[in-house]
Scaffold this active site. Structure first.
Site, PDB file in Angstrom:
ATOM      1  CG  ASP A 142     -72.087  68.796   8.924  1.00  0.00           C
ATOM      2  OD1 ASP A 142     -71.261  67.918   8.609  1.00  0.00           O
ATOM      3  OD2 ASP A 142     -71.817  70.009   8.920  1.00  0.00           O
ATOM      4  CE  LYS A 210     -72.675  73.002  10.977  1.00  0.00           C
ATOM      5  NZ  LYS A 210     -73.158  72.366   9.722  1.00  0.00           N
ATOM      6  CE  LYS A 246     -69.468  73.251   9.100  1.00  0.00           C
ATOM      7  NZ  LYS A 246     -70.076  72.277   8.151  1.00  0.00           N
TER       8      LYS A 246
END
Length: 310
Positions: A142, A210, A246
């Site tokens: 991430d 995300k 996400k």
């Protein structure tokens, strides 16, 4: 480095502006949808299976990470029918511990990288951060974008950093850790910027987009996630490549999670109703999902000691 090509510039410049009033009204409307009891039970189990159970604190210890990994594998030790979470998300130095604890369970280890959460570091440091996490066994990375560069219009720099980080996700066997690109939408200021960041990241090779680090407010919101879901839907229609979404930060209740799942179904479609394509970045959400699941099974709420405190 390829840089933001003329094609990318043309794509970003050609994106339609976001109707803020219409967007927020649609997100609010989707958030009021009611679902039947059987569908709610299915949605709660699906949401559990989509949780990236997360601990990203300076006080994290090996023991805390082991406990979190065990909880991800067996969220409700009293009920073997309860699904496992999708992944455990930790700092790079905790990846090895999480990986060892999860063993052959099939759960993924996600690691934040690239000078999380600020993104303020030289590129070589960000890439070393990424390689260290991958070498330690991370299945997913991430990364955070350079919001300062993005907001000043330096799309070349942002694009190049995503491309380089994707390359740093490579393993010796030729496979790659999946790359989730974090926008920190609370700092992007406008929905138009969220749409541009979504397309930029996907064109640079992101496997997931995300919303947030969870360290900045506002974090995930329904309108922001709606913009990102529209982007992945339209990107697949144009390119044939599917990218995951996400939302992370601030999603704490089963009711909230179900609102997001309704939105996924309505905006992107059923193909995204899968842990491979939609995740919740969360810590406390799992506890509420477990309490609601247990209430549906027994008709009453258990005491607070029914779930572990993370």
């Amino acid at each position: 480095m390829t840089g933001a090509t003329a094609s990318l510039r043309k794509t970003l410049g050609g994106l339609p502006g976001v109707d803020q009033v219409g967007l927020e009204a649609r997100a609010a409307g989707l958030g009021t949808r009611s679902i039947k009891t059987t569908s709610k039970a299915w949605a709660i189990d699906l949401a559990i299976s989509m949780v990236d159970l997360t601990t990203l604190e300076g006080a994290d210890t090996p023991g805390k990470v082991r406990a979190l990994a065990n909880k991800a594998m067996r969220p409700d030790p009293t009920d073997p029918t309860c699904p496992a979470a999708a992944a455990v998300c930790v700092y790079p130095d905790m990846v090895k511990i999480a990986k060892e604890t999860l063993g052959t369970s099939g759960l993924h280890v996600a690691s934040v990288a690239t000078a999380f959460p600020s993104g303020r570091a030289a590129l070589d440091i960000k890439l070393a951060d990424t390689r260290d996490a991958v070498e330690a066994g991370a299945d997913e990375i991430d990364m955070v974008i350079d919001r300062g560069a993005f907001l000043t219009g330096d799309y070349d720099l942002v694009f190049d950093e995503i491309v380089a980080t994707k390359e740093a996700c490579a393993r010796p066997d030729g496979s790659h850790a999946h790359l989730k690109v974090i926008f920190e939408t609370g700092e992007l200021q406008t929905y138009d910027n969220v749409r541009k960041a979504s397309w930029l990241a996907m064109m640079a090779g992101a496997d997931f987009i995300k919303t947030s680090t969870g360290k900045v407010q506002p974090a995930a919101t329904l309108p922001v996630t709606l913009v990102m879901l529209e982007a992945v839907r339209d990107f697949r229609a144009e390119t044939g490549r599917q990218v995951g979404v996400k939302p992370a930060g601030g999603i704490r209740t089963s009711k909230d999670a179900i609102k997001y799942l309704v939105m996924v179904n309505e905006i992107a479609g059923e193909d995204w109703l899968d842990p491979d394509w939609f995740r919740f970045g969360a810590s406390s959400l799992l506890n509420d999902l477990l309490l609601q699941r247990q209430k549906m099974a027994t008709g009453h709420y258990s005491g607070p000691d029914y779930v572990t405190l993370d």
